[in-house]
Write a protein that holds these residues in place. Structure first.
Motif, PDB file in Angstrom:
ATOM      1  N   ALA A  82      -1.048  -1.618   7.446  1.00 19.83           N
ATOM      2  CA  ALA A  82      -2.083  -2.643   7.444  1.00 19.83           C
ATOM      3  C   ALA A  82      -2.188  -3.219   6.035  1.00 19.83           C
ATOM      4  O   ALA A  82      -2.045  -2.490   5.048  1.00 19.83           O
ATOM      5  CB  ALA A  82      -3.418  -2.038   7.886  1.00 19.83           C
ATOM      6  N   SER A  83      -2.434  -4.514   5.942  1.00 22.37           N
ATOM      7  CA  SER A  83      -2.453  -5.163   4.631  1.00 22.37           C
ATOM      8  C   SER A  83      -3.497  -4.529   3.731  1.00 22.37           C
ATOM      9  O   SER A  83      -3.322  -4.411   2.527  1.00 22.37           O
ATOM     10  CB  SER A  83      -2.742  -6.654   4.805  1.00 22.37           C
ATOM     11  N   SER A  84      -4.590  -4.080   4.324  1.00 19.67           N
ATOM     12  CA  SER A  84      -5.658  -3.473   3.545  1.00 19.67           C
ATOM     13  C   SER A  84      -5.323  -2.045   3.146  1.00 19.67           C
ATOM     14  O   SER A  84      -6.023  -1.438   2.341  1.00 19.67           O
ATOM     15  CB  SER A  84      -6.933  -3.452   4.385  1.00 19.67           C
ATOM     16  N   GLY A  85      -4.300  -1.491   3.767  1.00 21.85           N
ATOM     17  CA  GLY A  85      -4.011  -0.070   3.563  1.00 21.85           C
ATOM     18  C   GLY A  85      -4.887   0.818   4.430  1.00 21.85           C
ATOM     19  O   GLY A  85      -4.659   2.018   4.533  1.00 21.85           O
ATOM     20  N   ALA A  86      -5.887   0.237   5.085  1.00 23.02           N
ATOM     21  CA  ALA A  86      -6.785   1.013   5.949  1.00 23.02           C
ATOM     22  C   ALA A  86      -6.803   0.358   7.329  1.00 23.02           C
ATOM     23  O   ALA A  86      -7.596  -0.540   7.591  1.00 23.02           O
ATOM     24  CB  ALA A  86      -8.187   1.046   5.362  1.00 23.02           C
ATOM     25  N   PRO A  87      -5.916   0.790   8.199  1.00 20.39           N
ATOM     26  CA  PRO A  87      -5.776   0.110   9.480  1.00 20.39           C
ATOM     27  C   PRO A  87      -7.023   0.225  10.356  1.00 20.39           C
ATOM     28  O   PRO A  87      -7.643   1.286  10.427  1.00 20.39           O
ATOM     29  CB  PRO A  87      -4.602   0.830  10.142  1.00 20.39           C
ATOM     30  N   GLN A  88      -7.319  -0.883  10.993  1.00 17.26           N
ATOM     31  CA  GLN A  88      -8.392  -0.847  11.988  1.00 17.26           C
ATOM     32  C   GLN A  88      -7.816  -0.542  13.363  1.00 17.26           C
ATOM     33  O   GLN A  88      -8.504  -0.038  14.244  1.00 17.26           O
ATOM     34  CB  GLN A  88      -9.086  -2.217  11.983  1.00 17.26           C
ATOM     35  N   VAL A  89      -6.561  -0.859  13.528  1.00 17.89           N
ATOM     36  CA  VAL A  89      -5.878  -0.573  14.789  1.00 17.89           C
ATOM     37  C   VAL A  89      -4.418  -0.215  14.476  1.00 17.89           C
ATOM     38  O   VAL A  89      -3.840  -0.710  13.500  1.00 17.89           O
ATOM     39  CB  VAL A  89      -5.960  -1.782  15.758  1.00 17.89           C
ATOM     40  N   ILE A  90      -3.877   0.674  15.314  1.00 24.67           N
ATOM     41  CA  ILE A  90      -2.466   1.058  15.175  1.00 24.67           C
ATOM     42  C   ILE A  90      -1.702   0.598  16.406  1.00 24.67           C
ATOM     43  O   ILE A  90      -2.127   0.878  17.540  1.00 24.67           O
ATOM     44  CB  ILE A  90      -2.309   2.587  15.018  1.00 24.67           C
ATOM     45  N   LEU A  91      -0.628  -0.094  16.175  1.00 21.59           N
ATOM     46  CA  LEU A  91       0.256  -0.500  17.270  1.00 21.59           C
ATOM     47  C   LEU A  91       1.494   0.391  17.243  1.00 21.59           C
ATOM     48  O   LEU A  91       2.157   0.496  16.214  1.00 21.59           O
ATOM     49  CB  LEU A  91       0.675  -1.962  17.111  1.00 21.59           C
ATOM     50  N   LEU A  92       1.786   1.018  18.374  1.00 25.17           N
ATOM     51  CA  LEU A  92       2.977   1.863  18.464  1.00 25.17           C
ATOM     52  C   LEU A  92       3.983   1.191  19.374  1.00 25.17           C
ATOM     53  O   LEU A  92       3.627   0.725  20.469  1.00 25.17           O
ATOM     54  CB  LEU A  92       2.642   3.231  19.050  1.00 25.17           C
ATOM     55  N   GLY A  93       5.217   1.156  18.977  1.00 24.41           N
ATOM     56  CA  GLY A  93       6.237   0.565  19.838  1.00 24.41           C
ATOM     57  C   GLY A  93       7.518   1.354  19.757  1.00 24.41           C
ATOM     58  O   GLY A  93       7.724   2.153  18.834  1.00 24.41           O
ATOM     59  N   THR A  94       8.374   1.134  20.737  1.00 27.02           N
ATOM     60  CA  THR A  94       9.706   1.732  20.687  1.00 27.02           C
ATOM     61  C   THR A  94      10.726   0.643  20.969  1.00 27.02           C
ATOM     62  O   THR A  94      10.457  -0.324  21.682  1.00 27.02           O
ATOM     63  CB  THR A  94       9.904   2.874  21.715  1.00 27.02           C
ATOM     64  N   ARG A 151       0.968  -7.781  15.163  1.00 25.69           N
ATOM     65  CA  ARG A 151       0.340  -7.432  13.883  1.00 25.69           C
ATOM     66  C   ARG A 151       0.070  -8.689  13.063  1.00 25.69           C
ATOM     67  O   ARG A 151      -1.002  -8.836  12.466  1.00 25.69           O
ATOM     68  CB  ARG A 151       1.251  -6.489  13.101  1.00 25.69           C
ATOM     69  N   GLU A 152       1.040  -9.572  13.067  1.00 20.80           N
ATOM     70  CA  GLU A 152       0.881 -10.789  12.291  1.00 20.80           C
ATOM     71  C   GLU A 152      -0.354 -11.557  12.775  1.00 20.80           C
ATOM     72  O   GLU A 152      -1.176 -11.999  11.965  1.00 20.80           O
ATOM     73  CB  GLU A 152       2.141 -11.641  12.444  1.00 20.80           C
ATOM     74  N   GLN A 153      -0.487 -11.687  14.063  1.00 20.20           N
ATOM     75  CA  GLN A 153      -1.644 -12.416  14.613  1.00 20.20           C
ATOM     76  C   GLN A 153      -2.950 -11.698  14.292  1.00 20.20           C
ATOM     77  O   GLN A 153      -3.945 -12.318  13.935  1.00 20.20           O
ATOM     78  CB  GLN A 153      -1.510 -12.574  16.136  1.00 20.20           C
ATOM     79  N   LEU A 154      -2.942 -10.382  14.437  1.00 17.89           N
ATOM     80  CA  LEU A 154      -4.174  -9.618  14.187  1.00 17.89           C
ATOM     81  C   LEU A 154      -4.564  -9.698  12.717  1.00 17.89           C
ATOM     82  O   LEU A 154      -5.740  -9.909  12.388  1.00 17.89           O
ATOM     83  CB  LEU A 154      -3.980  -8.159  14.625  1.00 17.89           C
ATOM     84  N   GLU A 155      -3.572  -9.539  11.871  1.00 17.74           N
ATOM     85  CA  GLU A 155      -3.849  -9.647  10.432  1.00 17.74           C
ATOM     86  C   GLU A 155      -4.394 -11.038  10.097  1.00 17.74           C
ATOM     87  O   GLU A 155      -5.326 -11.183   9.304  1.00 17.74           O
ATOM     88  CB  GLU A 155      -2.573  -9.357   9.621  1.00 17.74           C
ATOM     89  N   THR A 203      -3.856  -4.093  10.497  1.00 15.95           N
ATOM     90  CA  THR A 203      -3.091  -3.530  11.609  1.00 15.95           C
ATOM     91  C   THR A 203      -1.863  -2.800  11.102  1.00 15.95           C
ATOM     92  O   THR A 203      -1.079  -3.346  10.319  1.00 15.95           O
ATOM     93  CB  THR A 203      -2.649  -4.662  12.561  1.00 15.95           C
ATOM     94  N   ARG A 204      -1.711  -1.576  11.565  1.00 18.75           N
ATOM     95  CA  ARG A 204      -0.524  -0.786  11.234  1.00 18.75           C
ATOM     96  C   ARG A 204       0.433  -0.797  12.425  1.00 18.75           C
ATOM     97  O   ARG A 204      -0.011  -0.703  13.576  1.00 18.75           O
ATOM     98  CB  ARG A 204      -0.944   0.652  10.934  1.00 18.75           C
TER      99      ARG A 204
END
Lengths: 680, 680
Positions: free
Chosen positions: A562-574, A585-589, A595-596
């Motif tokens: 996350a840009s802040s270093g403190a994610p508000q949400v984590i997105l996991l993908g494979t 993430r780009e949209q959320l940020e 967003t991490r």
């Protein structure tokens, strides 16, 4: 046979009696086949199998496969009689907790057992694989020795039953063995015409010998399993035939000579009962009042096989030492292969890819990894179930593993070649790969579409159970396969494969993850792995902007913080969906939500990390989480928790271009963003 | 062939051209086989297949199976030429979203498609199943008609490829077909010696004709796929042979007559390219400047098959009406079978069991359910992959489905019998069951050990995809199997099967749940179900003390409420572990912890309940939850949530008595109690 005397005959009857007694003691088990195959088993272990019971890992030993694993006593009793360390107490402990004599033979558990069998047909595939591995090993180490004179020439012997030959996997493997002209393979088919539903006439009436002739095998018939001379002659002829695999169709009477239960389905899988055991012992001239009572002179006679084995081994060792001195390179390679050690610097050969938006399919990256590693790792070989080009499993310029007269305009090669052609036979491919790994030395991979992992699942499970280091190259790993439609689009397969204990399922997100994934897989010697690779191009992430692909080896890692270093949400993908998480993430940020993105190439590797690392990647304080994977949701709740959301697909796919399918089935950045907002 | 003229020849070439053009339009697909099999396909649809394109569901129609589903154009073009409603626009829309012409043929999607194919080998199994179903149907409705004269006599025709015959499942099914002497089955093998890896010499060199002779088939060779007269004669001879299944080994040249791509792997699965299409059209005398341009007179000529079909149908209908009047019982049964309607009062035949601590194995209860239902449901039949006694799938006193000369001392029966003997062939069993369901009319079940569901998974997935109402009787459903050990003990299978979209996995906790489970399964016509049944005895719950087993139909239900009515913890269990949950409840209640036990026989059925019911069973306010199932934890997090605990097993089993294994692996009331305390 010449030299066989009364002690041998008594030893054979002792084997029958012990089989009956062990099952009777356990209260359950499979006595019938162990009784009727006792002559063949004894003959093989005493006269034909080249083995040294004091060194079950002797590299030049013949291999023995008991495909009908339910008849484990066929093997256990010979291991006892041959001096492998099994004793009467072990036979007494048949099928009990912790014993060396489990219901079905287990490799790495009982010395002398070469493979875990039980699921029918698999052992035939294992034996074919062992015979192929033996040829490849000889080609790597001693290609110029005249036939039969190499230190590495040895024979694979296998026993199989009606059930083994009813299973399709054995047919697939046998057809392949015929094409491969595996002259170092001998199969003894216990033609007893009885299975669990009794007389096989209700289900299995084909002419097996003729079928094997059609496969191109050398076929012999022995009409009486008690006729040792005929069987001995047939084994001799089988071993002498080096241009084709051999099958001996051996007519036996299951449960022989039990007066009431011989030739019945009942003798297949149940204790005979005390009365029948007694009556049978009387027929055989054994004392019905004792049990597990083996004549010392019989045992001593049978165990002379130890001396013969030791002496053959010693003679071989002398020649081997000379070979080592004359072939330091080969000797070093063999040492490395035997211990499954990788050469220094091998991983430096791995390719890497620069950032690239258009990207590359992970299946293609995998092919480039293999091509890069081939020079450094001669033990590495493999092929595909007729999808070489799709799976990117054939390295250009490498010879095919083929009899010289089976070369085609597309594939040149020879008997010691490297590219395997399994044909459209996924199940046999799996069983053959297991056999290759069990044989030892080489390191094999095999490819097909991920959806057809279903066809080979019986063999994959056994690879995991046996902890064999084989690698599956499963490409076309999602609806991203596109136009071929729902029959070819895996939906449930990632979850269903992760379900198998001991199998690593690895789904890299871009080309650089592929390289680390292959490296990590090859560093493991104790388990199979399956790569799930995309058909479609995936962008190569700009690793100067995101984390190194090295994180792949830990199973999951923070790809983009996350840009802040403190994610508000984590997105996991494979795999192919990590790029969707990145776009989300780009949209959320942009909307001010730190967003991490965590890439999760391998759930199993991540589970093996210490708690601190796992907490670092998925801090429990961040409960807003979204997973995105083009597969069923099953299993993802463990990662996203009660507050999380799972972007998945719980129904079958469709036939259309993959871009259309991703849109229609909701695998979009927008869907992930919406799920993230819900989760927050 | 007699009566074939220039228009027919042009129609065949039109089929080739359309195949090329459709793939070229889509940009991808499989043109080669559709080109070379066009003569055989046209001949079959015009002269041999008894069908009425205006009524694709005509009960007496012949069936056509295209096992090599990738060559879907072989079928689509004939459906177009035969007037099934497919038009040129549909061919133009090949492999695009929503079209009637998906990449592989899909049943219930495109009129005239009898089965979904693509995964190789399955279609051969389907065809064998259809032929078996046809015989059983005749036996139920018209057993006394002379051969070939019954209203219900019809032929199953199938095309298959090299890949189909390399797959073990086709070998299994073909061996079974030989034993069953399926004279109503004709297989045309497209022997083009090319697969994706080009010349099949590298992988598939066996003598297929000889192999089929070994199976007991009638084998014919036609050396030139363009020789219509020879092929016509072979089809005639195949249909005339009613004592054995027939195979015609038809030598074709894939992609014929494309000047550069014929006889290459490239023509198998890629568009030929514009130049090659143009050149091929020139060779065939077609105008290269147009596309999808079908001569009206050719189309009109080909579509005369509609008139012939209608007239054959009308003639049949007249005889059928007479039969209906003469056989009101048979007519009513056929109506019921065709519409898959159950008879009034059938469920009243279901047995129930009184409370019994010692209990009964759920596999045994299942056998009793079948025995009770057999008189009411003649459409119900089934068998086992050589485990009849273990799976409890054979109803005592019922005839086996066997040629009269295949009866044994254990199994009597006849060609119209009811008990199926699949042999040790799980994969073929699955594919054959699909064929039986696709044929329509009867309702089939098949049994094996749960662990061997792996072997049949390719067919199970297709059953789910096709929404076929087949039932798997999977017994020995956990480590409770005991001494046979890890190869035979399912660990991951419940999760792996639940992963398959559209499959109901049903694991009853006691005998009374078994009865409701079977009832519920038989009430569904649109999906397969698999029963997971215990080897070991399970107590029959005292339903006066706990809830009715009726809750089974809802997938999960409160078996025992917390004494207070307000549970502090919820224990969820399935199958044999529900008793453990019940014992744990007793301990927890004794310690003052109000505990609810929920039995979860079917996750899929529970998911289909409305939110209110689900909330009632698993109120979100009760976050302390424990699941207990002798399988991997995967999937249970969805039920127990972040605060919950999962009592499962994430490794392989062992060979020992089941009681020992339950203790050693932590499936005990104490373990569940401890987990409950943690969760609270």
């Amino acid at each position: 046979p010449e030299g066989f005397g009364d002690l041998d005959r008594t030893a054979i009857d002792t084997a029958r009696v012990l089989a009956m007694e062990a099952v009777q003691q356990a209260g359950n088990g499979h006595p019938g086949t162990a009784m009727s195959m006792a002559p063949a088993a004894y003959l093989l272990f005493q006269r034909w199998l080249r083995h040294d019971p004091t060194d079950p890992q002797w590299v030049a030993r013949d291999r023995f496969v008991l495909s009908m694993g339910h008849s484990s006593l066929t093997l256990y009793v010979q291991l006892y009689l041959s001096g492998y360390g099994l004793e009467l107490d072990d036979l007494r402990a048949l099928r009990t907790w912790g014993s060396l004599t489990p219901g079905h033979p287990e490799v790495n558990h009982t010395p002398g057992v070469e493979t875990t069998t039980g699921p029918l047909g698999q052992g035939v595939g294992n034996a074919v694989g062992m015979a192929m591995a033996a040829r490849r090993e000889r080609g790597l180490l001693d290609p110029d020795a005249p036939e039969g004179e190499s230190l590495f020439d040895h024979t694979v012997w296998a026993f199989c039953s009606d059930g083994d030959l009813e299973e399709g996997v054995s047919g697939e493997a046998s057809s392949l063995a015929g094409t491969q002209r595996l002259g170092n393979l001998v199969l003894v088919y216990d033609d007893n015409k009885i299975s669990i539903e009794d007389d096989t006439t209700v289900a299995f009436t084909e002419d097996v010998g003729k079928r094997y002739e059609a496969y191109g095998w050398h076929v012999q018939h022995v009409d009486d399993g008690e006729d040792l001379a005929a069987l001995d002659a047939a084994l001799a002829a089988a071993k002498a035939e080096t241009r084709r695999p051999s099958i001996i169709v051996l007519r036996t009477i299951i449960g022989w000579p039990a007066p009431n239960k011989q030739n019945t389905g009942a003798s297949h899988g149940s204790a005979l009962g005390e009365d029948e055991v007694r009556a049978t012992k009387e027929i055989l001239g054994f004392d019905p009042s004792t049990s597990f009572d083996v004549d010392a002179s019989v045992l001593a006679h049978a165990r002379k096989v130890v001396d013969r084995g030791r002496s053959a081994h010693a003679e071989w060792q002398e020649r081997f030492t000379a070979w080592q001195q004359a072939n330091p390179g080969g000797a070093a390679l063999l040492e490395r292969m035997t211990t499954r050690t990788l050469p220094d610097g091998w991983a430096e050969q791995l390719p890497s890819w620069p950032a690239d938006e258009k990207g590359v399919a992970t299946r293609k990256a995998s092919g480039e990894v293999l091509a890069a590693l081939y020079p450094a790792l001669p033990e590495l070989w493999g092929g595909s179930a007729d999808l070489a080009e799709s799976n990117n499993t054939a390295v250009k310029g490498e010879p095919s593993f083929l009899p010289a007269d089976r070369q085609t305009k597309t594939w040149s090669g020879g008997p010691y070649g490297r590219t395997l052609h399994f044909g459209v036979r996924e199940h046999a491919m799996g069983a053959v790969m297991n056999g290759i790994a069990l044989h030892g030395g080489t390191r094999v991979y095999g490819g097909t579409f991920l959806t057809f992992s279903d066809y080979m699942r019986g063999a994959v499970r056994l690879a995991a159970l046996m902890q064999l280091p084989v690698t599956y190259v499963w490409t076309h790993d999602s609806i991203g396969l596109g136009e071929d439609g729902p029959t070819h689009q895996p939906i449930e397969h990632l979850a269903a494969l992760r379900a198998i204990p001991g199998l690593d399922v690895v789904r890299p997100a871009d080309a650089n993850e592929v390289a680390v994934a292959w490296r990590t897989i090859l560093e493991h010697n104790d388990r199979p792995a399956g790569l799930a690779l995309s058909r479609q191009n995936l962008p190569v992430f700009d690793r100067s902007q995101v984390a190194s692909a090295e994180g792949t080896a830990r199973g999951a890692y923070v790809l983009a913080e996350a840009s802040s270093g403190a994610p508000q949400v984590i997105l996991l993908g494979t795999g192919s969906e990590v790029q969707i998480a990145m776009a989300a993430r780009e949209q959320l940020e942009a909307d001010g939500i730190p967003t991490r993105v965590v890439s999760v190439p391998c759930v199993e590797w991540f589970a093996a990390q210490d708690r601190a690392y796992r907490e670092e990647v998925l801090p429990r304080t961040v409960r807003a989480r979204v997973s995105v994977e083009a597969g069923i949701p099953q299993g993802w709740r463990d990662f996203v928790g009660d507050a999380g959301r799972i972007v998945g697909i719980d129904h079958y796919g469709a036939s259309a271009a993959y871009g259309v399918l991703y849109e229609k089935f909701g695998f979009t950045a927008e869907a992930v963003v919406a799920a993230a907002r819900e989760s927050i």
